[in-house]
Design an enzyme around this catalytic site. Structure first.
Site, PDB file in Angstrom:
ATOM      1  N   GLY A  46       9.318  52.133  -8.921  1.00  0.00           N
ATOM      2  CA  GLY A  46      10.327  51.076  -8.869  1.00  0.00           C
ATOM      3  C   GLY A  46      11.172  51.110 -10.124  1.00  0.00           C
ATOM      4  CD  GLN A  51      12.619  49.122 -15.480  1.00  0.00           C
ATOM      5  OE1 GLN A  51      12.671  49.061 -14.258  1.00  0.00           O
ATOM      6  NE2 GLN A  51      11.597  49.648 -16.118  1.00  0.00           N
ATOM      7  CB  CYS A  93       6.610  48.656 -17.237  1.00  0.00           C
ATOM      8  SG  CYS A  93       8.370  48.304 -17.280  1.00  0.00           S
ATOM      9  CG  LEU A  94       9.349  53.951 -15.025  1.00  0.00           C
ATOM     10  CD1 LEU A  94      10.525  54.398 -14.175  1.00  0.00           C
ATOM     11  CD2 LEU A  94       8.404  55.111 -15.292  1.00  0.00           C
ATOM     12  CG  HIS A 135       6.892  45.531 -12.299  1.00  0.00           C
ATOM     13  ND1 HIS A 135       5.821  45.699 -13.146  1.00  0.00           N
ATOM     14  CD2 HIS A 135       7.948  46.144 -12.912  1.00  0.00           C
ATOM     15  CE1 HIS A 135       6.211  46.377 -14.221  1.00  0.00           C
ATOM     16  NE2 HIS A 135       7.496  46.666 -14.100  1.00  0.00           N
TER      17      HIS A 135
HETATM   18 NI    NI Z   1       8.860  47.739 -15.172  1.00  0.00          NI
END
Ligand code: NI
Length: 182
Positions: A46, A51, A93-94, A135
């Site tokens: 995701g 981001q 999380c990236l 998320h």
């Molecule tokens: Ni994330």
């Protein structure tokens, strides 16, 4: 398609509440394509626009590594309109490479959004899809998965977080294309 820079903890766009889209245009669709390429390259399931430095309400999911029968999904201006049950699972999380922790969330959600064709749709998700969607919606509200971790967990991660915070602060706030390192 092009690869975008993924913002890390400390980068201000991660803490901004993203604004709704007025129109879904070719430019939006290009962003979607670039987000997919960026997410696949990073092996994520995701990604929210914050981001990659865009504070607009768009997120993508592809949970096929966990649910092979599902497909890639785009949610523009997503709204969770119903949720049920409870599920606790590990989340990473990236924007927080190397970090993961237990998070408790509703197990099922119903979401209303626009697709990249600008058409409204509703969808019910459970399992990994529900978890990932929540998320990413958090990201659009400037909320990071860290906030769902226990205080003890956050304390344990203190040094790692401090390091990421510094890296993220040095990243530019805007959409930035990066050269592939190949
Ligand atoms: Ni994330």
């Amino acid at each position: 398609m092009a690869l975008l820079e993924i913002k890390k903890l400390g980068c201000a766009t991660l803490r901004k509440k993203a604004t709704p889209f007025q129109d879904v245009t070719d430019e939006t669709r290009k962003l979607v394509q670039d987000m997919f390429e960026t997410m696949y390259e990073a092996e994520g399931i995701g990604l929210a626009a914050n981001q990659v430095g865009v504070t607009e309400r768009i997120l993508i999911l592809d949970v096929r590594p966990h649910h092979p029968e599902s497909e890639s999904m785009v949610f523009i201006n997503p709204e969770i309109i119903w949720s049920a049950g409870e599920f606790t699972g590990e989340e990473g999380c990236l924007s927080l490479p190397g970090i993961s922790g237990e998070v408790k969330r509703p197990a099922q959600v119903r979401v209303r959004a626009l697709g990249d064709d600008g058409e409204a749709f509703e969808m019910e998700l459970d399992g990994m899809g529900a978890k990932a969607l929540q998320h990413e919606v958090d990201h659009l509200d400037g909320v990071l998965v860290l906030e769902h971790f226990s205080v003890i967990k956050r304390n344990l991660l203190r040094n790692q977080l401090r390091k990421l915070q510094k890296e993220g602060k040095n990243q530019t706030l805007n959409l930035k294309y990066i050269e592939r390192e190949r």
